[in-house]
Every structure is written in C-alpha cells, then in structure tokens.
Design a protein around this motif. Structure first.
Motif, PDB file in Angstrom:
ATOM      1  N   CYS A   1       0.854  -1.277  -0.226  1.00 20.84           N
ATOM      2  CA  CYS A   1      -0.267  -0.028  -0.305  1.00 20.84           C
ATOM      3  C   CYS A   1       1.029   1.158   0.124  1.00 20.84           C
ATOM      4  N   ALA A   2       1.913   1.368   1.079  1.00 17.14           N
ATOM      5  CA  ALA A   2       3.020   2.591   0.531  1.00 17.14           C
ATOM      6  C   ALA A   2       3.316   2.629  -0.176  1.00 17.14           C
ATOM      7  N   GLU A   3       3.976   1.303  -1.058  1.00 27.16           N
ATOM      8  CA  GLU A   3       4.697   1.847  -2.214  1.00 27.16           C
ATOM      9  C   GLU A   3       3.540   2.411  -3.378  1.00 27.16           C
ATOM     10  N   LEU A   4       2.212   2.229  -3.354  1.00 23.49           N
ATOM     11  CA  LEU A   4       1.110   2.600  -5.072  1.00 23.49           C
ATOM     12  C   LEU A   4       0.443   3.930  -3.896  1.00 23.49           C
ATOM     13  N   ARG A   5       1.224   4.299  -2.514  1.00 16.81           N
ATOM     14  CA  ARG A   5       0.890   6.301  -1.823  1.00 16.81           C
ATOM     15  C   ARG A   5       1.209   6.845  -2.920  1.00 16.81           C
ATOM     16  N   SER A   6       3.123   5.782  -2.600  1.00 13.32           N
ATOM     17  CA  SER A   6       4.145   7.403  -2.856  1.00 13.32           C
ATOM     18  C   SER A   6       3.859   7.594  -4.317  1.00 13.32           C
ATOM     19  N   VAL A   7       3.186   5.855  -5.080  1.00 10.54           N
ATOM     20  CA  VAL A   7       2.451   6.317  -6.542  1.00 10.54           C
ATOM     21  C   VAL A   7       1.961   7.839  -6.981  1.00 10.54           C
ATOM     22  N   ALA A   8       0.773   7.231  -6.165  1.00  6.41           N
ATOM     23  CA  ALA A   8      -0.586   9.263  -6.335  1.00  6.41           C
ATOM     24  C   ALA A   8       0.118   9.795  -6.291  1.00  6.41           C
ATOM     25  N   ASP A   9       0.864   9.834  -4.845  1.00  7.31           N
ATOM     26  CA  ASP A   9       1.387  11.404  -5.007  1.00  7.31           C
ATOM     27  C   ASP A   9       2.284  11.604  -6.003  1.00  7.31           C
ATOM     28  N   VAL A  10       2.847  10.906  -6.567  1.00 14.02           N
ATOM     29  CA  VAL A  10       3.567  11.217  -7.854  1.00 14.02           C
ATOM     30  C   VAL A  10       2.262  11.466  -8.868  1.00 14.02           C
ATOM     31  N   ALA A  11       1.915  11.639  -8.603  1.00 10.04           N
ATOM     32  CA  ALA A  11       1.558  11.153 -10.329  1.00 10.04           C
ATOM     33  C   ALA A  11       0.379  12.387 -10.138  1.00 10.04           C
ATOM     34  N   MET A  12      -0.715  13.196  -8.630  1.00 13.16           N
ATOM     35  CA  MET A  12      -0.948  13.871  -8.467  1.00 13.16           C
ATOM     36  C   MET A  12       0.084  15.569  -9.118  1.00 13.16           C
ATOM     37  N   LEU A  13       0.750  15.308  -8.926  1.00 12.94           N
ATOM     38  CA  LEU A  13       2.072  16.115  -9.472  1.00 12.94           C
ATOM     39  C   LEU A  13       1.921  16.872 -10.695  1.00 12.94           C
ATOM     40  N   SER A  14       1.240  16.207 -11.170  1.00 13.59           N
ATOM     41  CA  SER A  14       0.844  15.933 -12.789  1.00 13.59           C
ATOM     42  C   SER A  14      -0.346  16.709 -12.858  1.00 13.59           C
ATOM     43  N   TRP A  15      -1.548  16.767 -12.146  1.00 14.51           N
ATOM     44  CA  TRP A  15      -2.865  17.268 -11.457  1.00 14.51           C
ATOM     45  C   TRP A  15      -2.435  18.972 -11.602  1.00 14.51           C
ATOM     46  N   ASP A  16      -1.296  18.922 -10.855  1.00 13.23           N
ATOM     47  CA  ASP A  16      -1.251  20.160 -10.501  1.00 13.23           C
ATOM     48  C   ASP A  16      -0.296  21.107 -11.526  1.00 13.23           C
ATOM     49  N   ARG A  17       0.223  20.467 -12.164  1.00  9.92           N
ATOM     50  CA  ARG A  17       0.968  21.249 -13.466  1.00  9.92           C
ATOM     51  C   ARG A  17      -0.127  21.030 -14.524  1.00  9.92           C
ATOM     52  N   TYR A  18      -1.084  20.296 -14.843  1.00  7.69           N
ATOM     53  CA  TYR A  18      -1.181  20.208 -15.902  1.00  7.69           C
ATOM     54  C   TYR A  18      -2.502  21.010 -15.955  1.00  7.69           C
ATOM     55  N   THR A  19      -2.983  21.688 -14.525  1.00  8.24           N
ATOM     56  CA  THR A  19      -4.441  22.240 -14.249  1.00  8.24           C
ATOM     57  C   THR A  19      -3.929  23.706 -13.865  1.00  8.24           C
ATOM     58  N   SER A  20      -2.832  24.519 -13.844  1.00  2.13           N
ATOM     59  CA  SER A  20      -2.541  25.935 -13.592  1.00  2.13           C
ATOM     60  C   SER A  20      -1.542  26.407 -14.516  1.00  2.13           C
ATOM     61  N   LEU A  21      -1.544  25.094 -16.242  1.00  5.79           N
ATOM     62  CA  LEU A  21      -1.687  26.041 -17.795  1.00  5.79           C
ATOM     63  C   LEU A  21      -2.619  26.629 -16.994  1.00  5.79           C
TER      64      LEU A  21
END
Lengths: 221, 221
Positions: A197-217
DNA sequence: GACTTTATATATCGATCGATGCAAAAATAT
DNA sequence: ATATTTTTGCATCGATCGATATATAAAGTC
C-alpha cells in the motif's frame, strides 16, 4: 420468495451415503466465493470444479442457480461492483473538489488494490480480467464496458470541475481523465505483483503532481 | 547445425494421403507465430490446437521442437524480448538525459503498444500476461521477473541521473521509478481496450509533468 | 401420514485439453 | 541403389473441461 435458503445445517452424519438433498446453500454466499475465485485466478484458469469446491455445492446446483459459467462470471462482476467499488469510489463521490476527488481515488485505490482495507485479492477484478480476448465476446464487452466506466466517472467529475471554475476552461479533460485511468490501471498490475500500500500511495502522490501542473497551465495549444 | 529447415515447399499435391514427412518447418518462424498467439490471447486461452494450426505443424513436431506448452511459452517470452523490446527501449537506452530517456520510453510505448510501429498485437505481452495466477508457478515467476525488469531499468537510469547531477540528490528515485512503471503498465491495458497512439501520447505528455515537478523540488521530507 | 414439489449428490455425458505411439516419407549416409 | 536416420501426419491416449440425466432426500401440501 428467496429460492435458496440454508436450513440450519441439517447435520448429515447419517450413515446413509449422502444422496438426494442433504444441504441447501445460500446463493449470495456462494456467489461471494465464486467472485473471489474469479477475481484471484481469472476466468479461464477457474474451472467448474474449482468453483463447486469453493462454493461447497454440486455442479447441478451451480447450473440451476446461475445457468452457466459465463452467466456466473457476469453475476460475479456485478457482485464485485456492488460490494467492492465503494472502497475505491466512496470518497471520490463525496469530495468537494475535483482535486480532492482524484486524490482520494488514487489514494483509496492504493489501499484497496493491495488488500489493505479488507481481506481481498490484490488488484482490480475488472482491470485485470483478460476475458474476451477470445471465445467469449459477450463477457469481453462486459468487462470492457466496466473498465470504461472508470474513465467516464473521472471525466464527468472533471467536466464538472471545469463548469464550476475549479480548473481552467482550456484544460484537456479527456487527456487528463485518460491519464488518471492509466495510473489506476497500472496500480492494479503492481498490486498483483506484490507492491504494498505504501508503495502505491507514493505512486499516487507523484501522479498528483501532474494534476497540479496540468491544471495550473492557463493556456494550451 | 540447424535442425529444422524448410525444403522449398516440396509440393505435396501427390495423390498419396499425406502421411510421413511431406514438409519441414522453420523453428523460428513457428516460434514467431506461437508468440503472436500467446501475446494476443494469453496462455490459458491458447490451446495446443490453436498453436499447431497457426504454426502449421502437427503436435508431435511441436513437442519435439519445444518440449511442452510451458516451455514453448517460455521461449515465446524470450522471442518477444529479443524482437519487440527494442521498439520500447531503444531510444531510452541512447538518450543523453534521464528526462529524455523517460520521455522516449513513454512516447515509444504509446506507439508500440497500439501497434503504430508494426503489425503487432496491442499491449505488452509481459504486462498483460496473467500466467502464474494458478497452476504454473515457474511461468509466473518468469513473467513477474520480466515485469520487474522495467522497474529495474528505469531505476538504474534514475540512479545514474542522480549521480550525474541531472536530478537532485534528495529525489526518491524508487517512488519515481514505480510511478513510471505504473504509467507504462496502465498504457498496456488502455491499448488492449482500443486506445490509439495519439491518446496514449497525450497520457505520456501528462505523465511527464509529474517528472518536471518532482525533479524540480529541491528538498523533500 | 401420504403425495407432490423442489433441489440436491452421484455419476456421467460428449468435447476438448495437453501430450504420445506409431508408421510412413523425406533427408542423409553408405 | 540401399540402408539408416530423422521428422512428420494420423490416430489416440488419459485427464479434465463445461454441462446434464438420473435417483434420492428434504420441504411443502393436504
């Protein structure tokens, strides 16, 4: 009106060689066992013998109650949706913002897919289903439709976020929804191979960085 | 030293009912056909009959040349690696920076997994393989190891990038590599369900935004 | 309590699974 | 040419596949 009941076990320690009707079974419990088996092993690798053993019934009872292996699998998919989808989608549906919804989807997926929230097989039954690759076109359509629903739900939430002004009008919500779907699908495969679970959580965290970047463009070509 | 040759078709329009040895087969060509079949349908759903028909040989020839269905699948995995891995990894291996390498990996995956670069089945044979879920532990280990190699290659490249100063020392390369692996895995499932190259390219583009954000964070807890 | 209905376990069905024995024909050696 | 080796196609193996026919015991009806 329920057709299959369990009559207090009617202890069959009688010397009579068990023939006839020594025991009834609960349809929903049997379906739960079948679902787990299909979920863990897949359609092709699960035989009727496996199913009758796990469901603790004979094959005639299985066919009387469910019709065929195909029909049983279809019911198992529905059972899965009814009983396990909430683990992944509950917080998504109630989150006030799209960002929180997507974050919850990925975070809860990390927990659910690794069996962290309950004693369940690893990975998503729908995502990992290989059914339909050959010989079972109807079931194939069924699981493909089920897989598409993830995209539909995410995209609908993104459309709403655009309408509400949470994310820019210029956002390519289709691409963003496909991206979220991709990440969640990929998590199922990692979970099946033993990621925790912890490993996939870290994947989820990294994935959300794209959200922040994408929605701020502000603007996109 | 090659044991299986194709002797110019030896036209078998003779009236003799074809018994004995009318035609030899090319082992590599037969293996290629078997690989495509396993790739498209999966291990369980592919029968010996399917294989002998596609390979245009009889079952005794198959067993003489490959030993068993398991062994044939193992050879098919190796054939896949030898012939198709380059579509995905060639630019990754030669890219000067880690960012370009990862970008190329995802971009080339989008093309390869959707059959854009060649007439091949959609999705990665290794990623989508459900083998090992039950009854074939050795093959299961084989495909799990193959799946892990994606992570290993990515992580090795990230370690090098840290050593070369391309990305910060504080970067959690393990999490980042798992993220890349997750995205690539997810792309296989979308490709199997019919997503086209352009759609997966846009997914790759969104995914790379996390890279930029992640590698630009100077410090992390 | 006798009769009807219902749903089960045993046993087995034809088909197909993965895997082989055997005889014939091409390739090779003598 | 003849003999030997090699490798195929045909036929089939035992096991298991998904699916059923039959007989029997429990539940329901009167």
């Amino acid at each position: 009106m329920q057709k299959y009941t369990v009559p207090a076990q009617s202890d069959d320690k009688t010397g009579t060689r068990g023939r006839g009707r020594p025991r009834a079974f609960d349809r929903e419990t049997a379906l739960a066992e079948a679902t787990r088996l299909f979920w863990a092993k897949g359609y092709e690798a699960t035989s009727i013998s496996d199913l009758t053993e796990a469901m603790k019934i004979g094959s005639p009872s299985l066919y009387a109650a469910f019709g065929s292996k195909d029909a049983l699998y279809a019911e198992a998919l529905d059972y899965y949706r009814r009983n396990y989808d909430a683990f992944v989608w509950a917080n998504f549906l109630t989150a006030p913002t799209a960002r929180e919804a997507i974050g919850a989807l990925l975070t809860d997926s990390a927990a659910a897919l690794t069996g962290y929230v309950a004693d369940i097989p690893c990975g998503c039954m729908v995502t990992l289903s290989a059914v339909g690759s050959e010989g079972h076109p109807e079931l194939g359509d069924l699981v493909r439709t089920a897989r598409a629903s993830t995209f539909d739900r995410v995209k609908a939430r993104l459309d709403r976020a655009v309408a509400e002004g949470e994310i820019p009008d210029s956002t390519d919500v289709h691409a963003l929804a496909r991206y979220i779907q991709t990440v969640q699908n990929g998590m199922s495969i990692l979970a099946r191979d033993g990621a925790d679970c912890a490993e996939l959580r870290s994947v989820a965290d990294v994935a959300m960085l794209s959200w922040d970047r994408y929605t701020s463009l502000a603007t996109r070509s």
